[in-house]
Enzyme design. Structure first.
Site, short mmCIF file in Angstrom:
data_model
loop_
_atom_site.label_atom_id
_atom_site.label_comp_id
_atom_site.label_asym_id
_atom_site.label_seq_id
_atom_site.Cartn_x
_atom_site.Cartn_y
_atom_site.Cartn_z
N HIS A 1 41.36 126.29 50.79
CA HIS A 1 41.95 125.13 50.64
C HIS A 1 41.26 123.87 50.69
O HIS A 1 41.68 122.85 50.53
CB HIS A 1 42.91 124.96 51.86
CG HIS A 1 42.17 124.75 53.18
ND1 HIS A 1 41.63 125.83 53.88
CD2 HIS A 1 42.11 123.80 54.03
CE1 HIS A 1 41.19 125.35 55.02
NE2 HIS A 1 41.28 124.01 54.99
N ASP B 1 38.45 118.55 63.65
CA ASP B 1 37.70 117.40 62.84
C ASP B 1 38.79 117.04 61.64
O ASP B 1 38.23 116.54 60.61
CB ASP B 1 36.61 117.92 62.13
CG ASP B 1 36.64 119.53 61.41
OD1 ASP B 1 38.05 119.74 61.12
OD2 ASP B 1 35.80 120.28 61.06
N HIS C 1 47.76 128.22 50.62
CA HIS C 1 48.04 126.82 51.08
C HIS C 1 49.28 126.30 50.88
O HIS C 1 49.57 126.21 49.55
CB HIS C 1 46.77 126.21 51.24
CG HIS C 1 46.80 125.05 52.32
ND1 HIS C 1 47.41 123.70 52.00
CD2 HIS C 1 46.16 124.97 53.38
CE1 HIS C 1 47.35 123.06 53.09
NE2 HIS C 1 46.37 123.74 54.14
N GLU D 1 35.78 116.31 56.98
CA GLU D 1 35.79 116.74 58.38
C GLU D 1 34.53 116.37 58.96
O GLU D 1 34.47 115.91 60.17
CB GLU D 1 35.92 118.24 58.35
CG GLU D 1 37.62 118.49 57.86
CD GLU D 1 37.77 118.62 56.72
OE1 GLU D 1 37.11 118.26 55.43
OE2 GLU D 1 38.96 118.99 56.17
N GLU E 1 35.98 121.86 70.73
CA GLU E 1 35.33 122.14 69.55
C GLU E 1 34.25 121.18 68.97
O GLU E 1 34.52 120.71 67.96
CB GLU E 1 36.14 122.74 68.40
CG GLU E 1 35.22 123.60 67.26
CD GLU E 1 36.22 124.04 66.11
OE1 GLU E 1 36.71 123.30 65.28
OE2 GLU E 1 36.40 125.25 65.86
N ARG F 1 39.09 120.40 50.43
CA ARG F 1 39.07 119.34 49.43
C ARG F 1 37.79 119.33 48.72
O ARG F 1 37.94 118.94 47.46
CB ARG F 1 39.08 117.91 50.11
CG ARG F 1 40.39 117.29 50.40
CD ARG F 1 40.41 116.23 51.33
NE ARG F 1 41.87 116.50 52.28
CZ ARG F 1 42.72 115.81 51.84
NH1 ARG F 1 42.85 115.13 50.90
NH2 ARG F 1 43.70 115.83 52.68
#
Ligand code: UD1
Length: 374
Positions: A209, A100, A242, A136, A122, A211
């Protein structure tokens, strides 16, 4: 006459895509029927290069699009333009994408514009909340509408795709991350972190990590970690940071001075697998870790409000704890002080796969082309 191998492009850009596509690429490389091209957008640099080396893979093409503080629009535009040219040059008869990310979405759109069928590895994960995870959830919905072959990791993902009314065919394959995990776990990896004695502490392995966790939630999460450490003295926190400065700087500011916090660069995949094995508990907003940890018998506390992997919660291997400091700390402290609650989570069965998803995908794609030539 022997038919020439069928060119396909396997397109990826970020670390999780590289890990989850590595066993798929290996499967296609073993088959004489296909000529698989590995195409990198370069959305991530160091983090992907590590994975490519680990699985002994070499990119055939690399758009090298990564920029500091890149925006979603920039990633999309650069990948879309670069991939248009690449697909015109390589003439793949199928493009494979995974998951995604913005790379996966841009690759799907670029292939669609040239009427090249897309296979989505996936496929079918959903939170049903458009902005969570962002972007995503939108990426995977858009990919589902354009792909022809949908490789669903679980029964729930199959149902989600049926409900979305997608075109093409839906196949239950398991998640390829388990194929990659077994391959790496077999090599008996180790995780060496300067100053961290794995025997002395119960290690909490954390990653953050996403957003939607940037800003205030990130600070709250960091405070939750401190509460756990300050309540349970035999714990240590291992937090690989990250590369994105938007997440690493605030986490560093909150946590780097605590004597039992170990901040590291992103671990390479074998070290990460070793760290999961060596840890007591995982606290994470990562999707992949929710799938990997149960295979190694570790409970996962998910630092998010929603999950597209409800199977882990239903199976009892993961718990959604959100981003409030007190809720995170309470959930972790319960597991660290109640052996029955801990063992219930640690011994639940992994719902994500058996390690043979990549072979199934190869077989389905082989059938897809066999039907076209009949
Ligand atoms: C991306 C994916 C996310 C996935 C995550 C895994 C999107 C929208 N998001 O998020 O779904 O879970 O990757 O990590 O596609 N950077 C480096 N070196 C690297 C990698 C990143 O310096 O090897 C820095 C760059 O400055 C970049 C920033 O990290 O600007 C953020 O990378 P980006 O791909 O925009 O988003 P991620 O948060 O990594």
């Amino acid at each position: 006459m022997v038919a020439s191998p069928i060119p396909i492009c396997i397109t990826l850009g970020t670390r999780p895509e590289a890990i989850k596509l590595a066993p798929v690429i290996q499967a296609f490389q073993r088959s004489p029927l296909f000529e698989p091209y590995i195409v990198l957008t370069g959305q991530h640099r160091e983090m992907v290069d590590q994975v490519m080396a680990l699985f002994d893979l070499r990119a055939d093409r690399d758009l090298a699009i990564m920029q500091p503080k890149q925006t979603l629009t920039e990633i999309t535009c650069r990948a879309l333009q670069g991939l248009e040219q690449l697909y015109q040059e390589l003439l793949p008869r199928l493009v494979l994408v995974q998951g995604d990310t913005t790379t996966a979405f841009a690759a799907t759109l670029a292939a669609f514009y040239q009427q090249i069928p897309v296979g989505h590895v996936e496929a079918g994960l959903r939170t049903d909340d458009l902005y969570n995870p962002y972007p995503e959830e939108a990426n995977r919905r858009l990919i589902s509408q354009l792909a022809q072959l949908h490789f669903a990791p679980t029964e729930q993902a199959v149902k989600n795709l049926q409900a979305a009314g997608v075109t093409g065919s839906i196949h239950l394959t398991g998640n390829t991350v388990i194929d990659a995990l077994f391959q790496v776990a077999d090599r008996q990896p180790v995780c060496h972190v300067p100053g961290l004695d794995w025997q002395q502490y119960r290690v909490l392995l954390a990653t953050v990590h996403r957003r939607e966790n940037w800003g205030a939630p990130l600070e709250d999460i960091a405070n939750g970690f401190l509460k756990i450490l300050n309540t349970i003295p035999d714990t240590a926190l291992l937090l690989p940071l990250h590369r994105n400065p938007t997440v690493r700087e605030p986490l560093k500011a909150y946590l780097e001075h605590h004597p039992r916090v170990f901040l590291t660069e992103p671990l390479d995949y074998p070290a990460l697998v070793a760290a999961i094995k060596g840890s007591t508990l995982l606290l994470t907003d990562s999707g992949g870790l929710q799938e990997e940890a149960p295979s190694l018998g570790k409970p996962v506390l998910v630092l998010r409000e929603t999950t597209e992997r409800p199977e882990a919660v239903t199976a009892g291997t993961a718990k959604l704890v959100g981003t409030f400091a007190d809720t995170i700390a309470a959930a972790a402290i319960e597991l660290l002080t109640d052996a029955v609650a801990y063992n219930r989570m640690a011994t639940a069965i992994n719902p994500f796969g058996d390690g043979h998803a990549s072979d199934r995908i190869l077989e389905i794609v082989t059938q897809f082309f066999a039907q076209q030539t009949q």
